[in-house]
Design an enzyme around this catalytic site. Sequence first.
Site, PDB file in Angstrom:
ATOM      1  N   SER A  83      14.201 -19.601  34.595  1.00  0.00           N
ATOM      2  CA  SER A  83      14.548 -20.052  35.950  1.00  0.00           C
ATOM      3  C   SER A  83      14.699 -18.904  36.949  1.00  0.00           C
ATOM      4  O   SER A  83      14.286 -19.050  38.107  1.00  0.00           O
ATOM      5  CB  SER A  83      15.832 -20.893  35.911  1.00  0.00           C
ATOM      6  OG  SER A  83      15.589 -22.133  35.273  1.00  0.00           O
ATOM      7  N   THR A 132      22.015 -26.106  32.352  1.00  0.00           N
ATOM      8  CA  THR A 132      21.206 -26.428  31.190  1.00  0.00           C
ATOM      9  C   THR A 132      22.126 -26.713  30.006  1.00  0.00           C
ATOM     10  O   THR A 132      23.344 -26.837  30.179  1.00  0.00           O
ATOM     11  CB  THR A 132      20.182 -25.300  30.914  1.00  0.00           C
ATOM     12  OG1 THR A 132      19.300 -25.709  29.868  1.00  0.00           O
ATOM     13  CG2 THR A 132      20.853 -23.983  30.563  1.00  0.00           C
ATOM     14  N   LYS A 134      25.221 -30.578  30.884  1.00  0.00           N
ATOM     15  CA  LYS A 134      24.746 -31.493  31.929  1.00  0.00           C
ATOM     16  C   LYS A 134      25.668 -32.689  32.137  1.00  0.00           C
ATOM     17  O   LYS A 134      25.851 -33.142  33.276  1.00  0.00           O
ATOM     18  CB  LYS A 134      23.321 -31.946  31.620  1.00  0.00           C
ATOM     19  CG  LYS A 134      22.319 -30.798  31.712  1.00  0.00           C
ATOM     20  CD  LYS A 134      20.902 -31.238  31.452  1.00  0.00           C
ATOM     21  CE  LYS A 134      19.956 -30.043  31.529  1.00  0.00           C
ATOM     22  NZ  LYS A 134      18.543 -30.432  31.352  1.00  0.00           N
ATOM     23  N   ASP A 186      15.437 -33.165  36.501  1.00  0.00           N
ATOM     24  CA  ASP A 186      14.682 -33.039  35.250  1.00  0.00           C
ATOM     25  C   ASP A 186      13.559 -34.065  35.157  1.00  0.00           C
ATOM     26  O   ASP A 186      12.400 -33.733  34.908  1.00  0.00           O
ATOM     27  CB  ASP A 186      15.608 -33.208  34.043  1.00  0.00           C
ATOM     28  CG  ASP A 186      16.384 -31.950  33.708  1.00  0.00           C
ATOM     29  OD1 ASP A 186      15.920 -30.852  34.058  1.00  0.00           O
ATOM     30  OD2 ASP A 186      17.453 -32.066  33.092  1.00  0.00           O
ATOM     31  N   ALA A 242      19.075 -33.975  28.899  1.00  0.00           N
ATOM     32  CA  ALA A 242      17.674 -33.922  29.314  1.00  0.00           C
ATOM     33  C   ALA A 242      17.027 -35.292  29.225  1.00  0.00           C
ATOM     34  O   ALA A 242      16.312 -35.726  30.131  1.00  0.00           O
ATOM     35  CB  ALA A 242      16.917 -32.910  28.470  1.00  0.00           C
ATOM     36  N   ARG A 265      19.134 -39.456  16.686  1.00  0.00           N
ATOM     37  CA  ARG A 265      19.755 -39.390  15.357  1.00  0.00           C
ATOM     38  C   ARG A 265      20.948 -40.335  15.270  1.00  0.00           C
ATOM     39  O   ARG A 265      21.183 -40.967  14.253  1.00  0.00           O
ATOM     40  CB  ARG A 265      20.163 -37.945  15.054  1.00  0.00           C
ATOM     41  CG  ARG A 265      20.761 -37.742  13.663  1.00  0.00           C
ATOM     42  CD  ARG A 265      21.061 -36.275  13.402  1.00  0.00           C
ATOM     43  NE  ARG A 265      19.856 -35.508  13.178  1.00  0.00           N
ATOM     44  CZ  ARG A 265      19.394 -34.541  13.971  1.00  0.00           C
ATOM     45  NH1 ARG A 265      20.051 -34.248  15.095  1.00  0.00           N
ATOM     46  NH2 ARG A 265      18.299 -33.883  13.678  1.00  0.00           N
ATOM     47  N   TYR A 292      10.119 -24.471  25.775  1.00  0.00           N
ATOM     48  CA  TYR A 292       8.891 -23.759  26.081  1.00  0.00           C
ATOM     49  C   TYR A 292       8.915 -22.402  25.397  1.00  0.00           C
ATOM     50  O   TYR A 292       9.954 -21.938  24.916  1.00  0.00           O
ATOM     51  CB  TYR A 292       8.720 -23.599  27.595  1.00  0.00           C
ATOM     52  CG  TYR A 292       9.943 -23.044  28.304  1.00  0.00           C
ATOM     53  CD1 TYR A 292      10.144 -21.674  28.445  1.00  0.00           C
ATOM     54  CD2 TYR A 292      10.894 -23.907  28.838  1.00  0.00           C
ATOM     55  CE1 TYR A 292      11.256 -21.172  29.088  1.00  0.00           C
ATOM     56  CE2 TYR A 292      12.014 -23.416  29.483  1.00  0.00           C
ATOM     57  CZ  TYR A 292      12.193 -22.047  29.601  1.00  0.00           C
ATOM     58  OH  TYR A 292      13.311 -21.562  30.220  1.00  0.00           O
ATOM     59  N   GLY A 334       7.357 -27.357  27.801  1.00  0.00           N
ATOM     60  CA  GLY A 334       8.123 -27.784  28.959  1.00  0.00           C
ATOM     61  C   GLY A 334       8.111 -26.835  30.136  1.00  0.00           C
ATOM     62  O   GLY A 334       8.888 -27.033  31.077  1.00  0.00           O
TER      63      GLY A 334
END
Length: 300
Positions: A41, A86, A90, A129, A158, A179, A248, A269
């Site tokens: 970022s 991040t 969040k 996002d 996310a 999960r 990423y 990403g």
Amino acid sequence: DAQESRGLGDVYKRQPFISMISMPQPDQYRVLGHPVEHSKSPQIHTRFAELTGQNMVYDRQCVPLDGFVQAVDFLRATGVRGCNVTVPFKFEAFRYAQQHGRVSERAALAQACNTLSFEGGSVFADNTDGIGLVNDIQTHAGRSLAGRDVLIIGAGGAAAGCLAPFVQAGARRIAVANRSPEKAQALVAQHLAMARHGGVTLGAYGLDDIPGPFEFVVNASASSLAGEAAPVSAEVLTPDTLVVDLMYGPASQGFLDWVRQQGAEGRDGLGMLVEQAAEAFQLWRGCLLYTSDAADDSLR
């Protein structure tokens, strides 16, 4: 006295003119996370600032797991103008904004945010996002989401940010698999009214009972960051499936290698990161960007 005055004048004559005026200090921004060292970022927002002539500085800040509130309080007290948020903060950022300001509609739907703006002692929270991911898929990958079946893996911050924009993009069916199925169920419940209004079918599942296959799969779980194996079976994929890992770089490589071994198309990403950053930058600075000008090989 005359000699003393001449001496003082000589000192001033030797100073460059720039020292006689006050230069404005750059506005400060941060990205908060734990971990956060991997974040690109700062490079992205620095590039945005260069392209638009904005006087600003953007840095990473690793926050202790129990120190998010204190960190944001300190940013506000020291004049920082805003921050991105991040993993794993969040949801906590959303609750903070509820207590200290206001939240956007998309942040309220997700009950999570990735962008905070600090103006005049107030806090505004947004979630960029999902719209960032939709823009990357439809603009840069060239795939329309309208009428398609989508699987979102994960039910954290996310994933929460992605669900409403996928509904608004006109997906036919969206499955959220986690999960802990009850977390997926809670996320789906928050979006049921919007989905019904748009004619979109929503479902919540565990990782072992997902009714596939899908045309789009989004890995919004922490499996790549943790270096874990693929969280779902290959039955959710077809050769035409586009799979996006929201991580990423090296963190996403193992999962994307598995995707390609199954014959599907994999995408990391980074494109989403650039697109969501552009949305945050517009909120903070009022500048609309062409993200293709900022996304280049230097980010890899």
